[in-house]
Design an enzyme around this catalytic site. Structure first.
Site: not given
Length: 619
Positions: A450-452, A455-456
């Site tokens: 999950h890549c902040p 945002g996805n």
């Protein structure tokens, strides 16, 4: 030997019931192992032989005329003993000899299915249901099997019973639903999370106390379940028969955590009349906008203050202190740390925005064809890949409610209903290489991470776009750094305003002396260059060199299809560097190359190439 279970049961008078539950004996699935622990079982009575699973002795006694329907002195039948000890072969044998599958017995006046449910023997539950056992029958305490499974936290049995047709809101004799029992007795996310996924009615009250599940969770101090129920819009203002709300019960117990969370939930639903500031604080959309917008303002203020024509460093220091205090206030008042991606996404967008502004402003006098066109093309490609990484489907695994129930039944009846292959939140069979994302609360096919910053999640649906995003972002950062260093491609014409030069005074003095704002942008660019460069190199190494995802690399020992040593990870998905890249990016080269395109949302097993090569076959 007596197996005792003591638990608090909320009856009409609220008394404590200690239940003597006879009949548990340790067991082994290996008959040989069992025999090795005894010298001679030929003298055993049939009850003891059943408890230990000595099939030959049991069959000998039954063939000699023993009636399998005859209860022992504790009013317990052989089928009860076989069920509690998970003796499936004996259950089949006794039923073939006319044992009554729903015979009531024991101190709890329970059926064999009740006994198996209490112990969490899913395979036995499946077997008894195949023979016609009725899971809706109640025991001596008024509980059916789904209530017992919820009480004792046997999530897989709860799922199976509901999938087989049991009402998710079924009330026991005391008006308690499975959700109420889970809230009161099970201090973990499951089975409450599973019941919520089945669209359980969260605001039902029990028959005698009129307590909702939230009341019962507060009574038990079950903070984990309280959080789940509040997220599921449980009514925080519901009153029990005494007129008490969950908040009243929390105040009686003087639990600060419960009081704060319940008060916040009341305010969010408008039950109280908070001040204007409090209304802003509980507005989720407003908090998200503050988290996204704050980095834009802070980055600009840092550069703006540094660029002010003020000689006093004390004055600038006080300004920076004021900015820091403002950020601390916003953080405590408005930041919602449950929105994990909002702040990193805001930092990325703000940095990119100001770099773009500085770049466009400073490059206005430079050649259009050699500077502006490549820069604009890179920006378009960056925006496109970022947008696709941010908003496209990363590979969410979807299923209808009917499909979910069908999957549960199939997995349970094949002995595969466990958390390694089944997601108790999404109620789906997890495809190989998938993982449930705790941030997004959904299962993602070929999950990478999950890549902040976007945002996805990054998965099978958007991993290629994510790599494109990293590549073009790195190009833009390099462009900015080059503009700060190189006098020939400088974005601001500093030579007009400053006497210093790069060749005379060196890099750091040159940069720091020319423009504080530009120096600030340079520092931001260097910072982002470091993490982007490291990330893209790690991603390329995993994709091309290992043929695995970030999640698989970090958790390789958890997955049976990887061979892990102290220095390497052998993956069945690794086809060599070139082939890995072609398959990942789906390079076709005008039809000359045929990459292997796999729908990872529907792949559940992998068959290894037994010859030792790198090929594999997906099933």
């Amino acid at each position: 030997i007596v197996y005792c279970v003591s638990f608090v049961f909320p009856t009409r008078v609220g008394c404590v019931v200690d239940v003597a539950y006879p009949g548990y004996h340790g067991y082994s699935s290996d008959n040989t192992a069992r025999k090795s622990h005894v010298d001679d079982y030929s003298t055993w009575d049939i009850v003891k032989a059943t408890q230990y699973g000595i099939f030959e002795r049991c069959r000998e006694l039954v063939d000699a005329g023993y009636d399998v329907r005859q209860p022992d002195k504790e009013n317990v039948t052989l089928l009860h003993w076989a069920a509690i000890n998970n003796r499936i072969d004996l259950v089949k044998f006794y039923i073939s000899k006319s044992a009554v599958v729903d015979q009531l017995g024991g101190d709890l006046n329970s059926t064999p299915l009740h006994w198996a449910t209490r112990q969490g023997h899913l395979s036995m539950v499946v077997q008894l249901l195949k023979y016609g056992a009725d899971p809706s029958l109640i025991d001596g305490e008024g509980c059916s099997c789904v209530h017992l499974a919820a009480q004792f936290g046997h999530t897989s049995i709860v799922a199976y019973l509901i999938a087989k047709g049991q009402d998710v809101d079924m009330m026991d004799q005391n008006g308690m639903t499975p959700l109420m029992w889970a809230a009161y007795r099970t201090h973990s996310v499951d089975p409450t999370r599973l019941l919520l996924t089945f669209n359980v009615s969260v605001n039902l009250g029990d028959k005698y106390h009129k307590n909702t599940a939230l009341h019962w969770a507060v009574l038990a101090g079950n903070t984990t379940v309280i959080s789940l129920l509040l997220e599921a819009n449980s009514n925080v203002d519901a009153q029990n028969i005494k007129g008490e709300t969950p908040l009243d019960l929390a105040k009686q117990r003087k639990n600060v955590w419960m009081i704060n969370h319940l008060q916040e939930a009341r305010q969010a639903k408008g039950y109280d009349s908070p001040s204007y500031l409090k209304r802003l604080k509980i507005d989720k959309d407003f908090r998200q906008k503050v988290m996204l917008g704050t980095p834009f303002l802070v980055i600009w203020l840092v550069g703006f203050i540094a660029d002010l024509d003020v000689d006093s460093w004390l004055a600038k220091g006080l300004m920076y202190a004021a900015v820091w205090l403002a950020v601390q206030f916003l953080s405590k008042a408005f930041f919602d740390h449950s929105m994990h991606s909002a702040l990193p996404l805001g930092i990325y967008l703000a940095t990119k925005f100001w770099i773009e502004c500085v770049s466009l402003d400073g490059a206005a006098h430079l050649p259009f064809a050699t500077v502006h066109v490549p820069f604009l093309l890179n920006s378009v490609a960056l925006f496109y890949n970022f947008g696709k990484s941010w908003k496209s489907d990363p590979g969410i695994i979807k299923a209808s409610e009917e499909q979910k129930k069908k999957t549960i039944v199939e997995l349970a009846e094949t002995g595969s209903l466990d958390l390694s292959v089944f997601c108790s939140t999404c109620l789906i069979r997890k495809p190989i290489r998938s993982k449930h994302c705790a941030v997004c609360n959904r299962c993602i096919a070929k999950f990478d991470h999950h890549c902040p910053w976007v945002g996805n999640c990054v998965g099978s649906g958007n991993h290629r776009y994510f790599m494109g995003y990293l590549f073009f972002l790195l190009c833009m950062i390099c462009w900015m750094i080059y503009g700060c260093i190189c006098c020939d491609v400088v974005y601001l014409d500093w030579s007009i305003h400053f006497s210093t030069t790069y060749s005379q005074d060196g890099f750091w003095l040159y940069i720091a002396s020319c423009s504080p704002w530009m120096f600030w942008m340079f520092l931001n660019s260097v910072f982002h260059f470091m993490w982007v460069a490291v990330l893209i190199l790690c991603q390329l190494y995993q994709i091309a060199g290992l043929g695995i995802t970030t999640n698989e690399r970090m958790n390789a020992r958890r997955y049976k299809h990887f061979k892990v040593t102290a220095t390497s990870i052998e993956s069945p998905f690794n086809h060599g560097c070139v082939r890995n890249l072609m398959d990942f990016f789906e390079v076709r080269c005008c039809g000359l190359i045929r990459p292997v395109a796999v729908d990872w949302t529907g792949q559940y097993t992998v068959d290894y190439d037994q010859t030792g090569g790198s090929g594999y076959q997906l099933v």
